[in-house]
Design a protein around this motif. Structure first.
Motif, PDB file in Angstrom:
ATOM      1  N   ARG A  34       0.804  -1.294  -0.031  1.00  0.00           N
ATOM      2  CA  ARG A  34       0.046  -0.014  -0.042  1.00  0.00           C
ATOM      3  C   ARG A  34       0.951   1.187   0.002  1.00  0.00           C
ATOM      4  O   ARG A  34       1.725   1.219   0.723  1.00  0.00           O
ATOM      5  CB  ARG A  34      -1.088   0.058   1.105  1.00  0.00           C
ATOM      6  CG  ARG A  34      -2.077  -1.138   1.102  1.00  0.00           C
ATOM      7  CD  ARG A  34      -2.926  -1.001   0.172  1.00  0.00           C
ATOM      8  NE  ARG A  34      -4.022  -1.989   0.362  1.00  0.00           N
ATOM      9  CZ  ARG A  34      -4.018  -3.415  -0.104  1.00  0.00           C
ATOM     10  NH1 ARG A  34      -3.004  -3.582  -0.900  1.00  0.00           N
ATOM     11  NH2 ARG A  34      -5.018  -4.205   0.152  1.00  0.00           N
ATOM     12  N   ARG A  35       0.575   2.167  -0.811  1.00  0.00           N
ATOM     13  CA  ARG A  35       1.177   3.452  -0.684  1.00  0.00           C
ATOM     14  C   ARG A  35       1.229   4.127   0.767  1.00  0.00           C
ATOM     15  O   ARG A  35       2.138   4.906   1.038  1.00  0.00           O
ATOM     16  CB  ARG A  35       0.581   4.374  -1.838  1.00  0.00           C
ATOM     17  CG  ARG A  35       0.764   3.914  -3.116  1.00  0.00           C
ATOM     18  CD  ARG A  35       0.449   5.039  -4.214  1.00  0.00           C
ATOM     19  NE  ARG A  35       0.463   4.373  -5.366  1.00  0.00           N
ATOM     20  CZ  ARG A  35       0.616   5.040  -6.553  1.00  0.00           C
ATOM     21  NH1 ARG A  35       1.172   6.259  -6.619  1.00  0.00           N
ATOM     22  NH2 ARG A  35       0.797   4.647  -7.736  1.00  0.00           N
ATOM     23  N   ARG A  36       0.179   3.905   1.298  1.00  0.00           N
ATOM     24  CA  ARG A  36       0.127   4.735   2.580  1.00  0.00           C
ATOM     25  C   ARG A  36       1.121   3.957   3.585  1.00  0.00           C
ATOM     26  O   ARG A  36       1.275   4.600   4.763  1.00  0.00           O
ATOM     27  CB  ARG A  36      -1.503   4.343   3.164  1.00  0.00           C
ATOM     28  CG  ARG A  36      -1.648   2.944   3.504  1.00  0.00           C
ATOM     29  CD  ARG A  36      -3.305   2.990   3.788  1.00  0.00           C
ATOM     30  NE  ARG A  36      -3.901   1.677   3.946  1.00  0.00           N
ATOM     31  CZ  ARG A  36      -4.570   1.095   3.189  1.00  0.00           C
ATOM     32  NH1 ARG A  36      -4.738   1.707   2.022  1.00  0.00           N
ATOM     33  NH2 ARG A  36      -4.836  -0.078   3.425  1.00  0.00           N
ATOM     34  N   GLY A  37       1.756   2.836   3.319  1.00  0.00           N
ATOM     35  CA  GLY A  37       2.697   2.581   4.154  1.00  0.00           C
ATOM     36  C   GLY A  37       4.304   2.651   3.363  1.00  0.00           C
ATOM     37  O   GLY A  37       5.179   1.844   3.986  1.00  0.00           O
ATOM     38  N   CYS A  38       4.426   3.596   2.674  1.00  0.00           N
ATOM     39  CA  CYS A  38       5.360   3.373   1.948  1.00  0.00           C
ATOM     40  C   CYS A  38       6.576   3.992   2.531  1.00  0.00           C
ATOM     41  O   CYS A  38       6.344   5.036   3.502  1.00  0.00           O
ATOM     42  CB  CYS A  38       5.437   4.520   0.757  1.00  0.00           C
ATOM     43  SG  CYS A  38       6.696   4.545  -0.326  1.00  0.00           S
ATOM     44  N   LEU A  39       7.881   3.370   2.475  1.00  0.00           N
ATOM     45  CA  LEU A  39       9.072   3.699   3.379  1.00  0.00           C
ATOM     46  C   LEU A  39       9.905   4.558   2.782  1.00  0.00           C
ATOM     47  O   LEU A  39      11.007   5.134   2.946  1.00  0.00           O
ATOM     48  CB  LEU A  39       9.508   2.489   4.056  1.00  0.00           C
ATOM     49  CG  LEU A  39       9.037   1.857   5.057  1.00  0.00           C
ATOM     50  CD1 LEU A  39       9.660   0.339   5.348  1.00  0.00           C
ATOM     51  CD2 LEU A  39       8.700   2.724   6.348  1.00  0.00           C
ATOM     52  N   PHE A  40       9.633   4.922   1.313  1.00  0.00           N
ATOM     53  CA  PHE A  40      10.538   5.871   0.496  1.00  0.00           C
ATOM     54  C   PHE A  40       9.863   7.206   0.699  1.00  0.00           C
ATOM     55  O   PHE A  40       8.983   7.704   0.091  1.00  0.00           O
ATOM     56  CB  PHE A  40      10.225   5.199  -0.878  1.00  0.00           C
ATOM     57  CG  PHE A  40      10.861   3.980  -1.331  1.00  0.00           C
ATOM     58  CD1 PHE A  40      12.264   3.695  -1.284  1.00  0.00           C
ATOM     59  CD2 PHE A  40      10.044   2.771  -1.231  1.00  0.00           C
ATOM     60  CE1 PHE A  40      12.555   2.481  -1.574  1.00  0.00           C
ATOM     61  CE2 PHE A  40      10.672   1.557  -1.595  1.00  0.00           C
ATOM     62  CZ  PHE A  40      11.989   1.504  -1.761  1.00  0.00           C
ATOM     63  N   LEU A  41      10.719   7.965   1.139  1.00  0.00           N
ATOM     64  CA  LEU A  41      10.538   9.289   1.907  1.00  0.00           C
ATOM     65  C   LEU A  41      10.008  10.416   0.760  1.00  0.00           C
ATOM     66  O   LEU A  41       9.046  10.987   0.830  1.00  0.00           O
ATOM     67  CB  LEU A  41      11.335   9.912   2.816  1.00  0.00           C
ATOM     68  CG  LEU A  41      11.821   9.089   3.926  1.00  0.00           C
ATOM     69  CD1 LEU A  41      12.904   9.750   4.674  1.00  0.00           C
ATOM     70  CD2 LEU A  41      10.559   8.935   4.861  1.00  0.00           C
ATOM     71  N   THR A  42      10.828  10.410  -0.330  1.00  0.00           N
ATOM     72  CA  THR A  42      10.591  11.381  -1.296  1.00  0.00           C
ATOM     73  C   THR A  42       9.212  11.085  -2.090  1.00  0.00           C
ATOM     74  O   THR A  42       8.850  11.948  -2.657  1.00  0.00           O
ATOM     75  CB  THR A  42      11.628  11.508  -2.229  1.00  0.00           C
ATOM     76  OG1 THR A  42      11.927  10.242  -3.059  1.00  0.00           O
ATOM     77  CG2 THR A  42      12.999  11.694  -1.439  1.00  0.00           C
ATOM     78  N   TYR A  43       8.835  10.079  -1.895  1.00  0.00           N
ATOM     79  CA  TYR A  43       7.488   9.645  -2.711  1.00  0.00           C
ATOM     80  C   TYR A  43       6.399  10.483  -2.133  1.00  0.00           C
ATOM     81  O   TYR A  43       5.281  10.555  -2.801  1.00  0.00           O
ATOM     82  CB  TYR A  43       7.129   8.289  -2.676  1.00  0.00           C
ATOM     83  CG  TYR A  43       6.141   7.700  -3.526  1.00  0.00           C
ATOM     84  CD1 TYR A  43       6.447   7.488  -4.816  1.00  0.00           C
ATOM     85  CD2 TYR A  43       4.803   7.254  -3.031  1.00  0.00           C
ATOM     86  CE1 TYR A  43       5.485   7.154  -5.777  1.00  0.00           C
ATOM     87  CE2 TYR A  43       4.022   6.578  -3.912  1.00  0.00           C
ATOM     88  CZ  TYR A  43       4.174   6.695  -5.223  1.00  0.00           C
ATOM     89  OH  TYR A  43       3.041   6.375  -6.076  1.00  0.00           O
ATOM     90  N   PHE A  44       6.266  10.817  -0.671  1.00  0.00           N
ATOM     91  CA  PHE A  44       5.257  11.461  -0.279  1.00  0.00           C
ATOM     92  C   PHE A  44       4.885  12.844  -0.786  1.00  0.00           C
ATOM     93  O   PHE A  44       3.876  13.471  -0.967  1.00  0.00           O
ATOM     94  CB  PHE A  44       5.417  11.581   1.255  1.00  0.00           C
ATOM     95  CG  PHE A  44       5.400  10.356   1.830  1.00  0.00           C
ATOM     96  CD1 PHE A  44       4.046   9.910   2.366  1.00  0.00           C
ATOM     97  CD2 PHE A  44       6.443   9.818   2.243  1.00  0.00           C
ATOM     98  CE1 PHE A  44       3.880   8.392   2.981  1.00  0.00           C
ATOM     99  CE2 PHE A  44       6.447   8.671   2.720  1.00  0.00           C
ATOM    100  CZ  PHE A  44       5.247   7.789   3.068  1.00  0.00           C
ATOM    101  N   SER A  45       6.151  13.541  -1.183  1.00  0.00           N
ATOM    102  CA  SER A  45       5.921  15.023  -1.533  1.00  0.00           C
ATOM    103  C   SER A  45       6.587  15.454  -2.827  1.00  0.00           C
ATOM    104  O   SER A  45       6.745  16.728  -3.224  1.00  0.00           O
ATOM    105  CB  SER A  45       6.742  15.939  -0.623  1.00  0.00           C
ATOM    106  OG  SER A  45       8.114  15.400  -0.288  1.00  0.00           O
TER     107      SER A  45
END
Length: 278
Positions: free
Chosen positions: A102-113
């Motif tokens: 799930r994207r909501r549990g993504c651990l790749f930080l730059t993906y959020f912003s």
């Protein structure tokens, strides 16, 4: 669609200020405690293989010896206790469901912003440059913004530079914390502890994160799905490749595919606090 640009620019500035001053962490936590928290968190949010499960007593001892504040140690102990008591097969299935599907549990930080591929790719290259400046490199199969790598870098190699990366990606870490708290995840305590090492959010920050979580990202911002208007699947290989390729095509800096000293492709062995890890 709501754009938390003020929030993101604010924390980018704080990261820049941190690089100059060496401050910008929560008060009352000394460097040895920060390193212990980041080292423990890096292990605890990694895949629960046999090496991690065998290392849980060492992680607990590290936190005790470093004098980690009680409220942060309690958060980390929440994850340690769950991993220590759980069935390994069940733990691994739960980990994959939580972080890898799930994207909501993504651990790749730059993906959020950074939804625009060029922006995300540039953010990835900037993190790689921070690692390179510390004498470290990673092969092209690894993404430098994975939270385990960032935390390990801060713990074992360059505390100030590692905190700078965390501050620059504060929105993503807070969104991950909100999601894990919401689903009652046993890994929530670890992310709360990481957030607890950073400066307190003010009212505007909290509102910005909550709105981003509820409404989803703007067109140019990619984030976690399931908290609002986000897509459900995690970042695809094609998206990641496009991000890095687009950034590399406009970057005049880093050479791709280099190795660390000695010719081996390695990433951040943490020999001094948790034993060698590549």
């Amino acid at each position: 669609m709501y754009r938390p640009l003020k929030f993101l620019s604010k924390w980018t500035k704080r990261a820049a200020d941190h690089a100059k001053s060496g401050g910008q962490t929560a008060p009352g936590i000394d460097d040895s405690a920060l390193q212990a928290i980041f080292a423990a968190a890096s292990w605890l949010i990694d895949y629960p293989g046999d090496d991690l499960l065998e290392r849980l007593p060492q992680i607990s001892a590290l936190l005790d010896q470093a004098g980690v504040p009680d409220h942060l140690k309690d958060d980390l102990d929440e994850t340690i206790g769950h991993l220590g008591a759980g069935d390994p097969i069940g733990l691994r299935a739960d980990y994959v469901e939580t972080f890898d599907t799930r994207r909501r549990g993504c651990l790749f930080l730059t993906y959020f912003s950074n939804g625009d591929t060029r922006k995300r790719g540039q953010a990835l290259l900037e993190i790689k440059e921070i690692y390179r400046a510390a004498g470290l490199d990673m092969d092209e199969s690894q993404l430098p913004d994975h939270l385990t790598y960032v935390l390990e870098f801060a713990a074992g190699h360059d505390l100030r530079a590692g905190v700078r990366i965390l501050l620059s990606n504060r929105a993503g870490i807070e969104l991950l914390r909100l999601h894990l708290d919401e689903i009652g995840s046993p890994w929530a305590g670890t992310i709360r502890a990481v957030c607890g090492t950073l400066p307190a959010l003010d009212g505007d920050d909290i509102h910005a994160v909550e709105r981003l979580a509820a409404e989803g990202p703007a067109t140019e911002t990619v984030g976690l799905d399931g908290l609002g208007g986000y897509g459900d699947l995690p970042p695809s290989a094609a998206e990641t490749t496009a991000a890095m390729t687009a950034a590399a095509s406009v970057s005049s800096g880093a050479a791709a595919g280099q190795c660390s000293a000695g010719g081996k492709q390695t990433f951040i062995p943490l020999t001094d606090v948790t034993g060698e890890r590549s």
